[in-house]
Design a protein around this motif. Structure first.
Motif, mmCIF file in Angstrom:
data_model
loop_
_atom_site.group_PDB
_atom_site.id
_atom_site.type_symbol
_atom_site.label_atom_id
_atom_site.label_comp_id
_atom_site.label_asym_id
_atom_site.label_seq_id
_atom_site.Cartn_x
_atom_site.Cartn_y
_atom_site.Cartn_z
ATOM 1 N N VAL A 20 45.554 41.287 56.146
ATOM 2 C CA VAL A 20 45.061 40.499 55.003
ATOM 3 C C VAL A 20 44.147 39.359 55.478
ATOM 4 C CG1 VAL A 20 45.772 39.063 53.056
ATOM 5 C CG2 VAL A 20 47.054 41.121 53.618
ATOM 6 N N HIS A 51 40.119 24.362 27.917
ATOM 7 C CA HIS A 51 41.550 24.549 28.135
ATOM 8 C C HIS A 51 41.800 24.795 29.636
ATOM 9 C CE1 HIS A 51 45.588 26.225 27.972
ATOM 10 N NE2 HIS A 51 45.680 25.771 26.733
ATOM 11 N N VAL A 53 43.731 26.644 31.256
ATOM 12 C CA VAL A 53 43.823 28.067 31.651
ATOM 13 C C VAL A 53 42.424 28.669 31.782
ATOM 14 C CG1 VAL A 53 44.597 30.371 30.928
ATOM 15 C CG2 VAL A 53 46.118 28.406 30.662
ATOM 16 N N LEU A 54 41.545 28.323 30.849
ATOM 17 C CA LEU A 54 40.174 28.847 30.920
ATOM 18 C C LEU A 54 39.411 28.215 32.088
ATOM 19 C CD1 LEU A 54 39.147 29.011 27.164
ATOM 20 C CD2 LEU A 54 39.754 30.887 28.677
ATOM 21 N N THR A 57 40.637 29.984 35.139
ATOM 22 C CA THR A 57 40.067 31.337 35.170
ATOM 23 C C THR A 57 38.612 31.292 35.635
ATOM 24 O OG1 THR A 57 41.485 31.945 33.319
ATOM 25 C CG2 THR A 57 39.623 33.402 33.764
ATOM 26 N N LEU A 120 36.894 37.142 29.624
ATOM 27 C CA LEU A 120 37.845 36.073 29.289
ATOM 28 C C LEU A 120 37.165 34.744 28.940
ATOM 29 C CD1 LEU A 120 40.763 36.570 31.855
ATOM 30 C CD2 LEU A 120 40.520 37.484 29.551
ATOM 31 N N VAL A 121 35.967 34.489 29.464
ATOM 32 C CA VAL A 121 35.348 33.178 29.219
ATOM 33 C C VAL A 121 34.104 33.357 28.337
ATOM 34 C CG1 VAL A 121 34.457 31.063 30.278
ATOM 35 C CG2 VAL A 121 36.320 32.304 31.379
ATOM 36 N N GLN B 22 50.994 45.283 54.440
ATOM 37 C CA GLN B 22 50.445 43.947 54.080
ATOM 38 C C GLN B 22 49.324 44.080 53.049
ATOM 39 O OE1 GLN B 22 48.890 41.502 57.163
ATOM 40 N NE2 GLN B 22 50.856 41.162 58.150
ATOM 41 N N ARG B 23 48.424 45.020 53.294
ATOM 42 C CA ARG B 23 47.288 45.201 52.370
ATOM 43 C C ARG B 23 47.785 45.656 51.004
ATOM 44 N NH1 ARG B 23 44.961 47.924 56.903
ATOM 45 N NH2 ARG B 23 45.188 49.909 55.836
ATOM 46 N N ALA B 26 49.179 42.731 49.150
ATOM 47 C CA ALA B 26 48.098 41.849 48.692
ATOM 48 C C ALA B 26 47.417 42.432 47.452
ATOM 49 C CB ALA B 26 47.073 41.648 49.812
ATOM 50 N N VAL B 33 48.203 38.987 39.439
ATOM 51 C CA VAL B 33 47.487 37.772 39.006
ATOM 52 C C VAL B 33 46.531 38.109 37.862
ATOM 53 C CG1 VAL B 33 45.732 36.078 39.725
ATOM 54 C CG2 VAL B 33 47.700 36.546 41.193
ATOM 55 N N LEU B 34 45.848 39.254 37.984
ATOM 56 C CA LEU B 34 44.895 39.671 36.950
ATOM 57 C C LEU B 34 45.610 39.900 35.612
ATOM 58 C CD1 LEU B 34 41.827 40.204 36.995
ATOM 59 C CD2 LEU B 34 42.338 42.634 37.239
ATOM 60 N N LEU B 37 46.664 36.572 34.204
ATOM 61 C CA LEU B 37 45.479 35.861 33.728
ATOM 62 C C LEU B 37 45.052 36.365 32.346
ATOM 63 C CD1 LEU B 37 43.881 33.716 35.310
ATOM 64 C CD2 LEU B 37 42.231 35.490 35.898
ATOM 65 N N PHE B 38 44.974 37.674 32.197
ATOM 66 C CA PHE B 38 44.583 38.246 30.902
ATOM 67 C C PHE B 38 45.602 37.882 29.826
ATOM 68 C CE2 PHE B 38 41.233 40.364 33.016
ATOM 69 C CZ PHE B 38 40.374 40.871 32.051
ATOM 70 N N ALA B 40 47.656 35.216 29.815
ATOM 71 C CA ALA B 40 47.595 33.773 29.535
ATOM 72 C C ALA B 40 46.380 33.426 28.668
ATOM 73 C CB ALA B 40 47.544 32.990 30.849
ATOM 74 N N VAL B 41 45.224 34.004 29.002
ATOM 75 C CA VAL B 41 44.018 33.692 28.221
ATOM 76 C C VAL B 41 44.157 34.228 26.798
ATOM 77 C CG1 VAL B 41 41.527 34.085 28.020
ATOM 78 C CG2 VAL B 41 42.519 33.549 30.232
ATOM 79 N N VAL B 44 46.215 31.757 24.997
ATOM 80 C CA VAL B 44 45.480 30.508 24.746
ATOM 81 C C VAL B 44 44.467 30.686 23.618
ATOM 82 C CG1 VAL B 44 43.719 28.988 25.745
ATOM 83 C CG2 VAL B 44 45.775 29.540 27.046
ATOM 84 N N LYS B 45 43.745 31.775 23.659
ATOM 85 C CA LYS B 45 42.674 31.978 22.674
ATOM 86 C C LYS B 45 43.198 32.489 21.337
ATOM 87 C CE LYS B 45 38.426 32.613 25.266
ATOM 88 N NZ LYS B 45 37.262 33.475 25.459
ATOM 89 N N ARG B 52 33.472 36.504 21.278
ATOM 90 C CA ARG B 52 32.856 36.119 22.559
ATOM 91 C C ARG B 52 31.351 35.956 22.373
ATOM 92 N NH1 ARG B 52 36.158 40.328 24.293
ATOM 93 N NH2 ARG B 52 34.349 41.671 24.463
#
Lengths: 312, 54
Positions: A20, A51, A53-54, A57, A120-121, B22-23, B26, B33-34, B37-38, B40-41, B44-45, B52
């Motif tokens: 990694v 925000h 979070v944004l 991101t 997302l943004v 390991q890879r 990761a 995380v992706l 993130l989707f 959470a956004v 929020v929105k 958009r």
């Protein structure tokens, strides 16, 4: 002759032993940290509440996009990286990662960073990030770097775009302020990289990269450094009298600009021996501090105004 | 290449197995995380996630 004697047979079946950390090294973490910092300033000075979070991101996508550009750059420059002492320990010259692996890694990250920022943004920021990666990889790395001594002057636009992308992520549009930040980084790039090139001239010459000291000689480079520094200091101070940033920024910019100019004059005057070498190293180091402090001032101003608006 | 190795295909060394693990971890973390993130956004929105500006 290559500094590292490592050869990978790309036709033979190969199981990668890259870990990694090797892939993280492909992202150029130090460059990425400066990109994230300048983008943070672009995001914070935008006159729009974002925000958290944004905001996170946006910064993550910009960081990953910058990392993707770094990985694609290394995938395309494995041959010259192996010839330069500064870059010989990168994962590709060391034989840890093959260029096709780095290319696949970089393209994947570029795709996901642009799409995520766009979805997302907003798509203005997403498109600008895509343009930044394209400019760094295709215009700078593939076209300019091995062709002209103006490589880092024009290519510097890619490094100057992150605060513009961040502003667009926050505001959904563009304005004069992010373009001022763009100009500051754009004119900062030549003195910074030519100072580096002055004390790494042998490296660049060995690799056949037409950096200005290799093509035009050290004296012409010293003059160009001084001229670009004068323009940089003027461009960096200008937002104050023009009314875009206030007096704290203006005074800081003047003081830092004075320092930058003094180091550039020192580089111009000292042309021989250890003192000349020391002068170029000092300018290189101070240029990093200069950009960081300039942008940090903007950040502190915005935070101070938000925390104690009456005092400010 | 002897018969045994041919039957087993390519045999990974310990170092190769370790780096591959390991890879893989990761990549799993990055995908996690992706997803977060989707999610959470989207939270929020709210419905505005579909609006958009282009």
């Amino acid at each position: 002759m290559s500094i590292v004697e490592h050869h990978i047979d790309l036709t033979a079946p190969r199981i990668s032993e890259a870990d990694v950390a090797d892939f993280i090294a492909l992202l150029k973490p130090r460059v990425m940290s400066l990109v994230v910092f300048t983008a943070l300033v672009g995001l914070v000075i935008a006159p729009v509440h974002v925000h958290p979070v944004l905001a996170f991101t946006s910064l993550l996508c910009i960081a990953v996009g910058a990392g993707a550009a770094g990985a694609l750059n290394m995938a395309l420059e494995g041959d010259i990286d192996a010839l330069m002492s500064r870059t010989a320990s990168r994962p590709i010259p060391r034989g840890r990662i093959t260029p096709p692996e780095a290319m696949a890694f970089g393209l994947t990250l570029a795709f996901f960073s642009v799409m995520t920022l766009g979805i997302l943004v907003n798509w203005i920021a997403g498109s600008l990030l895509a343009f930044t990666i394209f400019f760094y990889v295709v215009i700078y790395t593939m076209a300019l770097k091995r062709w002209t001594a103006q490589n880092i002057v024009i290519g510097g636009a890619a490094g100057a775009l992150p605060p513009v992308v961040a502003w667009a992520a926050a505001a959904g549009s563009l304005s004069v302020e992010p373009l001022l930040l763009f100009l500051i980084i754009f004119f900062w790039t030549p003195p910074h990289f030519w100072a580096l090139a002055l004390f790494r001239t042998d490296d660049y010459a060995r690799a056949g990269v037409p950096m200005l000291p290799v093509v035009a000689g050290p004296d012409a480079t010293r003059l160009q450094i001084l001229l670009y520094t004068i323009v940089l200091v003027a461009v960096a101070v200008a937002p104050w009298p023009l009314g875009y940033f206030d007096w704290v920024y203006g005074v800081t910019s003047l003081a830092l600009g004075g320092g930058m100019l003094a180091f550039a004059i020192d580089v111009y005057r000292r042309r021989e021996g250890r003192k000349a070498l020391r002068a170029t190293r000092r300018l290189f180091a101070f240029s990093i501090l200069y950009l960081f402090a300039l942008f940090a001032t903007l950040l502190v101003e915005v935070v101070a105004r938000a925390v104690a608006p009456s005092i400010w | 290449m002897d018969d045994k190795q041919e039957r087993n295909g390519i045999v990974l060394t310990e170092a190769q197995k370790k780096s591959r693990r390991q890879r893989s971890i990761a990549i799993a973390l990055a995908l996690g995380v992706l997803v977060v993130l989707f999610f959470a956004v989207t939270m929020v929105k709210g419905p505005a996630v579909l609006v958009r500006p282009i």
